[in-house]
Design a protein around this motif. Structure first.
Motif, PDB file in Angstrom:
ATOM      1  N   HIS A   1     -31.430  37.872   5.808  1.00 33.57           N
ATOM      2  CA  HIS A   1     -31.508  36.566   5.319  1.00 33.57           C
ATOM      3  C   HIS A   1     -32.972  35.842   5.786  1.00 33.57           C
ATOM      4  CE1 HIS A   1     -30.368  32.255   4.713  1.00 33.57           C
ATOM      5  NE2 HIS A   1     -29.707  32.682   3.682  1.00 33.57           N
TER       6      HIS A   1
ATOM      7  N   GLU B   1     -35.832  25.754  -3.415  1.00 26.01           N
ATOM      8  CA  GLU B   1     -34.758  26.057  -2.770  1.00 26.01           C
ATOM      9  C   GLU B   1     -34.084  27.094  -3.382  1.00 26.01           C
ATOM     10  OE1 GLU B   1     -30.323  23.587  -1.930  1.00 26.01           O
ATOM     11  OE2 GLU B   1     -32.332  22.713  -2.638  1.00 26.01           O
TER      12      GLU B   1
ATOM     13  N   ASN C   1     -36.010  34.370   3.060  1.00 29.23           N
ATOM     14  CA  ASN C   1     -36.698  33.098   2.955  1.00 29.23           C
ATOM     15  C   ASN C   1     -38.098  33.282   3.207  1.00 29.23           C
ATOM     16  OD1 ASN C   1     -34.221  31.478   2.913  1.00 29.23           O
ATOM     17  ND2 ASN C   1     -33.898  31.846   5.041  1.00 29.23           N
TER      18      ASN C   1
ATOM     19  N   ASN D   1     -39.763  33.937   0.089  1.00 26.64           N
ATOM     20  CA  ASN D   1     -39.679  32.878  -0.747  1.00 26.64           C
ATOM     21  C   ASN D   1     -40.665  31.922  -0.470  1.00 26.64           C
ATOM     22  OD1 ASN D   1     -38.354  31.220  -3.029  1.00 26.64           O
ATOM     23  ND2 ASN D   1     -37.618  29.792  -1.349  1.00 26.64           N
ATOM     24  N   ASP D   2     -40.941  31.698   0.862  1.00 27.62           N
ATOM     25  CA  ASP D   2     -42.076  30.734   1.404  1.00 27.62           C
ATOM     26  C   ASP D   2     -43.599  31.454   0.960  1.00 27.62           C
ATOM     27  OD1 ASP D   2     -40.078  29.137   2.563  1.00 27.62           O
ATOM     28  OD2 ASP D   2     -40.606  29.946   4.601  1.00 27.62           O
TER      29      ASP D   2
END
Length: 259
Positions: free
Chosen positions: A83, A182, A87, A90-91
């Motif tokens: 997870h 998001e 993230n 994605n960043d």
């Protein structure tokens, strides 16, 4: 328990390739960073880009590279590491858009999977499927975050016909993707799936949907004894042989569990 892997891709009818894939073999493994190998632990990332030739390719490459690096550098449970790696990937897209605003709108799907003694753990966003082939049967493991499942529900409820559902042009619209903002939907089981000897796990971009689960099962089973490379070669050959006029990029990773 050991995991043998191989990957292969085709551009299909497209003039460019937006898919990316990366597999990292654990300590003592063979084929780290390559397209074929084996190890007692594996981490795989497959992404299908969107946002045009440049943006889609950059997004998928960035996500795969960042995901594997972040997972490898992290500590904690496998589930938490997956997870966290998602993230950070994605960043990384968000940072790329800040550096080059012309890339705004780029993004990609992600299937990130860990193969180890506890089993198979994954985090998935988008519509790139992951299948488990076991004892002559095939099962879709991860959620489909396209509109296809929602459209099929309308058909099941009798609100549209099955033919209308199958031909709806919105089927491939994504409800969730990595875009640097998001993430709307994430498939992230909290417990690894126990694997068995001779299991085959197939990760793919949605171009594989030209075949359908039954054909994927038939082809993979026919070449299972020859190993993952034979499986991915045969799957890509079968996709290309279908001669779909609008064939999307197709990337396949096969992992076989051996004692």
């Amino acid at each position: 328990m050991e995991f043998q892997f191989a990957s292969r891709a085709t551009q299909g009818a497209r003039s460019y390739q937006e898919d990316s894939v990366a597999v990292r073999a654990g300590p003592g493994g063979e084929g780290a960073g390559g397209t074929e190998g084996r190890a007692a632990e594996l981490t795989a990332a497959l992404a299908d880009g969107m946002g045009g030739h440049v943006g889609g390719a950059l997004a998928s490459q960035t996500v795969c590279r960042t995901f594997l690096a972040a997972y490898g550098d992290s500590t904690g449970t496998i589930v938490d590491r997956l997870h966290g790696a998602m993230n950070l990937a994605n960043d990384a897209i968000a940072s790329a858009v800040v550096e080059n605003p012309g890339l705004n709108g780029m993004g990609c799907t992600l299937v990130g999977a860990s193969f180890s003694t506890p089993g198979l753990a994954w985090v998935s966003v988008g519509d790139s499927p992951m299948f488990l082939i076991r004892r002559g049967e095939i099962q879709l493991l991860n959620e489909d975050h396209s509109l296809a499942p929602e459209i099929d529900k309308l058909a099941a409820a009798g609100k549209i016909t099955k033919e209308e559902a199958e031909n709806d042009p919105r089927r491939h619209f994504l409800r969730s993707a990595l875009t640097g903002t998001e993430i709307d939907l994430v498939d992230h089981p909290q417990k690894p799936l126990t694997l068995e000897t001779d299991d085959i796990v197939v990760l793919a971009s949605d171009g594989i949907q030209t075949l359908g689960p039954a054909e994927i099962l038939r082809v993979a089973s026919a070449y299972a004894a020859e190993g993952p490379k034979a499986i991915v070669d045969a799957l890509i050959r079968t996709v290309e042989a279908a001669r779909e006029p609008y064939q999307d990029n197709t990337t396949v990773v096969a992992v076989r569990v051996v004692a």
